[in-house]
Motif scaffolding. Structure first.
Motif, PDB file in Angstrom:
ATOM      1  N   SER A 189       0.867  -1.172   0.000  1.00 31.16           N
ATOM      2  CA  SER A 189       0.000   0.000   0.000  1.00 31.16           C
ATOM      3  C   SER A 189       0.905   1.224   0.000  1.00 31.16           C
ATOM      4  O   SER A 189       1.900   1.245   0.718  1.00 31.16           O
TER       5      SER A 189
ATOM      6  N   PRO B 244      -3.867   0.997  -3.188  1.00 34.88           N
ATOM      7  CA  PRO B 244      -4.244   0.005  -2.177  1.00 34.88           C
ATOM      8  C   PRO B 244      -3.314  -1.193  -2.304  1.00 34.88           C
ATOM      9  O   PRO B 244      -2.897  -1.540  -3.400  1.00 34.88           O
TER      10      PRO B 244
ATOM     11  N   SER C 277      -4.371  -3.204   4.585  1.00 35.35           N
ATOM     12  CA  SER C 277      -5.691  -2.774   4.115  1.00 35.35           C
ATOM     13  C   SER C 277      -6.013  -1.355   4.568  1.00 35.35           C
ATOM     14  O   SER C 277      -5.475  -0.861   5.558  1.00 35.35           O
ATOM     15  N   LEU C 278      -6.925  -0.736   3.832  1.00 35.86           N
ATOM     16  CA  LEU C 278      -7.400   0.608   4.181  1.00 35.86           C
ATOM     17  C   LEU C 278      -7.993   0.610   5.586  1.00 35.86           C
ATOM     18  O   LEU C 278      -7.776   1.543   6.366  1.00 35.86           O
ATOM     19  N   GLU C 279      -8.725  -0.457   5.921  1.00 36.67           N
ATOM     20  CA  GLU C 279      -9.332  -0.554   7.252  1.00 36.67           C
ATOM     21  C   GLU C 279      -8.251  -0.506   8.329  1.00 36.67           C
ATOM     22  O   GLU C 279      -8.387   0.197   9.337  1.00 36.67           O
TER      23      GLU C 279
ATOM     24  N   THR D 219      -8.707   8.678  -0.587  1.00 38.19           N
ATOM     25  CA  THR D 219      -8.414   7.479  -1.382  1.00 38.19           C
ATOM     26  C   THR D 219      -8.409   7.756  -2.880  1.00 38.19           C
ATOM     27  O   THR D 219      -8.101   6.872  -3.663  1.00 38.19           O
TER      28      THR D 219
ATOM     29  N   GLU E  76     -14.910  -6.233  -1.865  1.00 35.35           N
ATOM     30  CA  GLU E  76     -13.924  -5.160  -1.668  1.00 35.35           C
ATOM     31  C   GLU E  76     -13.761  -4.768  -0.209  1.00 35.35           C
ATOM     32  O   GLU E  76     -14.040  -3.644   0.193  1.00 35.35           O
ATOM     33  N   VAL E  77     -13.294  -5.733   0.554  1.00 34.86           N
ATOM     34  CA  VAL E  77     -12.914  -5.463   1.944  1.00 34.86           C
ATOM     35  C   VAL E  77     -11.492  -5.979   2.124  1.00 34.86           C
ATOM     36  O   VAL E  77     -11.071  -6.896   1.415  1.00 34.86           O
TER      37      VAL E  77
ATOM     38  N   ARG F   4      -9.720  -4.953  -1.817  1.00 36.63           N
ATOM     39  CA  ARG F   4      -9.596  -3.666  -2.483  1.00 36.63           C
ATOM     40  C   ARG F   4      -8.372  -3.645  -3.403  1.00 36.63           C
ATOM     41  O   ARG F   4      -8.436  -3.171  -4.536  1.00 36.63           O
ATOM     42  N   ALA F   5      -7.254  -4.160  -2.903  1.00 41.48           N
ATOM     43  CA  ALA F   5      -6.033  -4.204  -3.723  1.00 41.48           C
ATOM     44  C   ALA F   5      -6.230  -5.161  -4.902  1.00 41.48           C
ATOM     45  O   ALA F   5      -5.817  -4.871  -6.023  1.00 41.48           O
TER      46      ALA F   5
ATOM     47  N   MET G 152      -9.068  -6.008  -6.440  1.00 40.54           N
ATOM     48  CA  MET G 152      -9.964  -5.432  -7.437  1.00 40.54           C
ATOM     49  C   MET G 152      -9.291  -4.276  -8.179  1.00 40.54           C
ATOM     50  O   MET G 152      -9.507  -4.093  -9.373  1.00 40.54           O
ATOM     51  N   ASP G 153      -8.463  -3.513  -7.468  1.00 39.48           N
ATOM     52  CA  ASP G 153      -7.705  -2.438  -8.119  1.00 39.48           C
ATOM     53  C   ASP G 153      -6.829  -3.027  -9.235  1.00 39.48           C
ATOM     54  O   ASP G 153      -6.827  -2.535 -10.363  1.00 39.48           O
TER      55      ASP G 153
END
Ligand code: TXA
Ligand code: MG
Length: 326
Positions: free
Chosen positions: A172, A186, A190-192, A203, A299-300, A304-305, A307-308
């Motif tokens: 990330s 991402p 994770s973003l979370e 983002t 996308e959790v 997210r990475a 799918m990006d």
């Protein structure tokens, strides 16, 4: 044996050579960050445009201080929690860092990887190591030494084999140049996880004449075979006479004859899916298919990475009547 190889690799780096090495995310192609000529060779071998800056890899958090002007408190928090690991911070750089590393930007992307072989290599080389992913520009990142050998084999001075990369997607990247931190890419943290520590981050990549990270170009991380993400059962009859591969998240329902199917994680584990992602796409890409259909991933977390990367690999092609996807 491996120790010897790492030592040999470090000697090559010290002498201005380039070495492919494992990290927990993907394999990198490294050179002494303070040797502009060695760094230039990385760009040549990858056919990477010079406007695309590199990440510098360090062996201890303390090394960052020497390379950047200051470390904002939120960056410190992330470094304390996630290093060593798949997190890159972008900070204002010190003057001494060669322009070729940062593509002339006043900023530097830095991370401390957690792979033991990467750490030993940086320590033994006694310099920070500038390293992009060890793939030709625009193609999928390598997650095994074999992937590197296939594509760059004879052009690099040595390939260290540390087995398959456990995370499987790149780090990330988070930038601290504005008031609020901004997630530029991402990745493995994770973003979370990031937001639980430092609160809300931006983002959206910054819109500029050039991308702030070419890993953010709309088409990137791409195999030769077109990847399609936006499809459904109904429009599959448009593809009757095509050879199609399926990149499935879990065990797929068999509603179409696929030439080949890759399952990313039978048990639906997103971390496992990330670790398998690039190798699975490479295997499908080797089959001379007309098309690879990819199933969406939730996308959790690392989803997210994933799918990006899938969106960029697909260049956002859709299966519909208007576009030629053969
Ligand atoms: O996991 C990773 O980050 C892997 C391993 C080898 O460490 N490295 C990697 O490097 O993915 P690369 O070069 O393939 O991707 C680095 C991304 C590029 O998109 C680049 O544009 C961006 O980082 N980047 C580097 N320096 C930057 C800076 N100063 N500001 C913004 N983006 C930067
Ligand atoms: Mg890359």
């Amino acid at each position: 044996m491996k120790d010897n190889e790492v030592y040999q690799a470090a000697e090559i780096i010290k002498r201005g050579g380039i070495v492919a090495f494992p990290t927990e995310t993907v394999y990198g192609l490294g050179a002494d960050a303070f040797n502009p000529l060695a760094v230039a060779r990385i760009f040549e071998v990858k056919k990477r445009p010079y406007f695309d800056p590199l990440i510098v890899h360090v062996a201890t958090p303390a090394d960052v201080k020497k390379l950047v002007k200051e470390i904002p408190s939120n960056a410190k928090k992330l470094i304390e929690s996630f290093w060593p690991g798949p997190l890159t911070v972008v900070l204002l750089k010190e003057e001494e860092i060669p322009d070729i590393v940062t593509a002339g930007l006043p900023t530097l992307a830095i991370r401390m990887p957690s792979h033991p072989m990467a750490l030993s290599l940086i320590k033994a080389s006694q310099c920070p190591i500038a390293a992009p992913s060890a793939n030709p520009f625009g193609y999928l990142s390598p997650t095994t030494a074999e992937h590197v050998r296939e594509q760059l084999g004879d052009q690099v001075d040595l390939i260290l084999d540390g087995g398959p990369c456990p995370v499987g997607v790149e780090s990330s990247i988070i930038s601290f140049l504005e008031e609020r931190p901004r997630l530029l890419r991402p990745g493995g943290v994770s973003l979370e996880e990031i937001e639980s520590l430092i609160g809300k981050v931006e983002t959206n990549p910054i819109e500029e004449g050039r991308p702030s990270a070419p890993g953010m170009l709309p088409k990137h991380y791409a195999p030769r075979t077109p990847i399609v993400l936006d499809w459904n059962k109904k429009n599959l009859d448009l593809l009757e006479d095509k050879n199609i591969g399926l990149l499935a998240f879990q065990e797929p329902k068999n509603y179409l004859k696929f030439q080949s199917i890759e399952v990313l994680s039978k048990k639906g584990d997103i971390r496992e899916a990330a670790a398998n992602l690039f190798a699975a796409i490479r295997r499908l890409d080797a089959l001379d298919l007309d098309l690879i259909l990819a199933e969406p991933i939730p996308e959790v977390g690392l989803g997210r990475a994933i799918m990006d990367r899938l969106r960029r690999a697909s260049g956002n092609i859709e299966v519909n009547g208007d576009k030629n996807i053969g």
